[in-house]
Design an enzyme around this catalytic site. Structure first.
Site, PDB file in Angstrom:
ATOM      1  N   SER A 223      20.784  30.824   5.479  1.00 47.55           N
ATOM      2  CA  SER A 223      21.196  29.503   5.926  1.00 47.55           C
ATOM      3  C   SER A 223      20.999  28.510   4.774  1.00 47.55           C
ATOM      4  O   SER A 223      21.579  28.688   3.715  1.00 47.55           O
ATOM      5  CB  SER A 223      20.426  29.100   7.182  1.00 47.55           C
ATOM      6  OG  SER A 223      21.034  28.000   7.813  1.00 47.55           O
ATOM      7  N   GLU A 349      28.015  32.481  13.856  1.00 50.91           N
ATOM      8  CA  GLU A 349      26.781  31.795  13.490  1.00 50.91           C
ATOM      9  C   GLU A 349      26.346  30.755  14.527  1.00 50.91           C
ATOM     10  O   GLU A 349      25.211  30.747  14.991  1.00 50.91           O
ATOM     11  CB  GLU A 349      26.965  31.100  12.133  1.00 50.91           C
ATOM     12  CG  GLU A 349      27.310  32.020  10.979  1.00 50.91           C
ATOM     13  CD  GLU A 349      26.103  32.658  10.337  1.00 50.91           C
ATOM     14  OE1 GLU A 349      24.967  32.410  10.788  1.00 50.91           O
ATOM     15  OE2 GLU A 349      26.299  33.429   9.372  1.00 50.91           O
ATOM     16  N   HIS A 444      23.590  33.089  14.520  1.00 48.98           N
ATOM     17  CA  HIS A 444      22.834  32.633  13.350  1.00 48.98           C
ATOM     18  C   HIS A 444      21.423  33.218  13.378  1.00 48.98           C
ATOM     19  O   HIS A 444      20.775  33.237  14.420  1.00 48.98           O
ATOM     20  CB  HIS A 444      22.769  31.105  13.380  1.00 48.98           C
ATOM     21  CG  HIS A 444      22.403  30.465  12.085  1.00 48.98           C
ATOM     22  ND1 HIS A 444      23.063  30.730  10.913  1.00 48.98           N
ATOM     23  CD2 HIS A 444      21.438  29.549  11.765  1.00 48.98           C
ATOM     24  CE1 HIS A 444      22.541  30.003   9.932  1.00 48.98           C
ATOM     25  NE2 HIS A 444      21.553  29.287  10.419  1.00 48.98           N
TER      26      HIS A 444
END
Length: 524
Positions: A223, A349, A444
């Site tokens: 991320s 995600e 995610h």
């Protein structure tokens, strides 16, 4: 300095009571540190456990810089001054994250205190290699959290399983949010980036004492951490600090200087201070965090589109000094071209953020939904045709896929194309597609415990559901080990090229396909 017993929560594994002494000491350039041996835990069905170490040592909370407080608040990081005696490195040090922001499902604890610039070192062999002998390859992990949250103290980031496979692992901390990235008149820009650079300098200078090879350092992150390593890949000043890059769901910021200054002045106005060092230093940390939250909040019907078009408000800024251009532009200019790169995303995600979307959303025609999301009519038509499978699952899932594609996949593909145009070293592209048992899709953060091979870790069920496939973790982790050790994830994974667009799809079973991101191309 006296030592203190290691709490089980500090490193996630009980100390190795069978060792002649549970403690181990290493000399760094700043002074001697005391770590602790732990037994290596092998996951059931582990396919990578052949030549692995039976135990490893953890050195937690080693400061690489002075505490960023007082006159050092909002300043460039200052290397830690030498100390006398032996410094205990038995517990995680203070983190830049305060409280529980509730950003992700990764367990990332906050540790109170001022000395927040630290490294944690996990190694199977805390001794310097003899003359003529090579050290072990090194993984340096930069945590995510949107550049305003996250912690290097997560039990998922424990390096025990990389140690088992002969990889020294380092996790680093850095200043977050406005402290790390906010514009302040008279303060150095990109303070969080400068923290990364100093931590990596520390690795270059000290990792040999922990058995590592400073000429074989791979930086990796997820991320914002994935964005961090891509930012470093495109930064001329960072090229001597690492030799390979592994970017998981990388979210680069590339904040323009105008936008950074506008936010800085906005925060100062809300605080009622001048937008300079004296003004911001007069505000306590808690108050600054409160105003940071309100100043960066997504509000209004067009807030999401603004985020997707303009990006994050706090993060690495194009300051003309460390970052002279955007990351894709730097990659197209050939910066970092000689370094191998692995990168990819999960399939969906941010779809989980829309699971509670208003029921009214289901009645909106899909073409209108895409138009309201910022797509021109021809692009919307092409995108919908390329994503019919997810569109059949409902408008919330379609919108979640679009947000994912615009925020993560499209920027990633532009970076890959820019790098290819510059004639770079090997690039390997992947998709993580295994559907979580908790959400029913690959959300995610889902791939992080597979990368670290820590499916036996805490807080796994809320993210992955019960019994996530260990065989998939074995496969993904083994490819990561191969890449860190050799600069190539293995023969079964072809390099990406514009002709083949080979993509490794992690699922059960995993496959290699051509153009695994074809459904994203209407957005490019």
């Amino acid at each position: 300095m006296s030592h203190t017993p290691l709490p089980q929560s500090a490193a996630g594994i009980e100390p190795d009571a069978s060792a002649p002494t549970p403690f181990v000491e290493v000399d760094t350039l700043a002074g001697r540190v005391r770590g602790q041996w732990r037994p290596t835990v092998r996951s059931a069905g582990d396919a990578t456990a052949g030549a692995g170490a039976e135990r490893s040592a953890a050195f937690l909370g080693i400061p690489f810089a002075e505490a960023p407080i007082g006159e050092l608040r909002f300043a460039a990081p200052v290397p830690k001054a030498p100390w006398e005696g032996v410094r205990d490195a038995l517990e995680f040090a203070p983190t830049a994250q305060r409280g529980d922001p509730g950003v992700t499902l990764i367990p990332e604890p906050s540790v109170p205190g001022d000395s927040t610039l630290n490294v944690n070192v996990f190694t199977p062999s805390p001794t310097r290699p003899a003359d003529g002998e090579a050290g072990l390859p090194v993984l340096v992990w930069i945590h995510g959290g949107g550049y305003f949250a996250g912690s290097p103290a997560s039990p998922w980031y424990d390096g025990r399983n990389f140690n088992r496979d002969g990889i020294v692992t380092v996790t680093i901390s850095y200043r977050l949010g406005f402290d790390g990235f906010g514009w302040i008149d008279g303060a150095p820009s990109n303070r969080g980036v400068r923290d990364w650079l100093l931590a990596l300098e520390w690795v270059q200078q000290n990792i040999g004492a922990f058995g590592g090879d400073p000429s074989r350092v791979t930086i990796a992150g997820q991320s914002a951490g994935g964005g961090a390593v891509l930012t470093l890949l495109g930064m001329e000043a960072a090229q001597h600090l690492f030799h390979g890059v592994y970017a998981i769901s990388g979210a680069t910021a590339d904040v323009t200087p105008e936008r950074a200054e506008a936010l800085g002045r906005k925060v100062a106005r809300q605080l009622g201070v001048e937008p300079d060092l004296a003004g911001f230093r007069s505000v306590d940390e808690e108050r600054l965090l409160e105003v940071q939250k309100t100043a960066t909040a997504l509000e209004g019907p067009d807030a999401m589109n603004e985020l997707l078009e303009l990006g994050l408000q706090l993060g690495p800024t194009i300051d003309g000094e460390l970052l002279v251009r955007s990351t894709p532009e730097s990659l197209a200019a050939g910066v970092g071209a000689g370094k191998p790169l692995v990168l990819g995303t999960t399939d969906d995600e941010f779809a989980m953020a829309l699971l509670d979307a208003p029921k009214l959303l289901r009645f909106v025609p899909k073409s209108m939904l895409l138009k309201k999301s910022g797509l021109a009519k021809p692009v919307a038509r092409e995108y919908l045709a390329a994503n019919r499978e997810v569109a059949r699952l409902g408008n919330a899932r379609l919108l979640g896929r679009l947000v994912t594609d615009r925020m993560f996949k499209a920027p990633m593909l532009r970076a890959v194309a820019a790098r290819a145009a510059a004639g770079s070293a090997g690039t390997w592209l992947y998709r993580f597609s295994w559907p979580s048992g908790a959400f029913g899709f690959a959300e995610h953060c889902l791939d992080v415990p597979f990368f670290f091979d820590c499916l036996d870790g805490p807080a796994m069920v809320p993210l992955a559901g019960p019994n996530p496939p260990q065989a998939l973790a074995d496969e993904l982790h083994a490819a990561a080990v191969a890449f860190i050790a050799k600069g190539d994830p293995g023969e079964a994974w072809p390099r990406w090229s514009d002709a083949s667009r080979a993509t490794r799809v992690y699922d059960t079973p995993s496959t290699v396909v051509g153009d695994g991101y074809a459904s994203v191309r209407p957005l490019l």
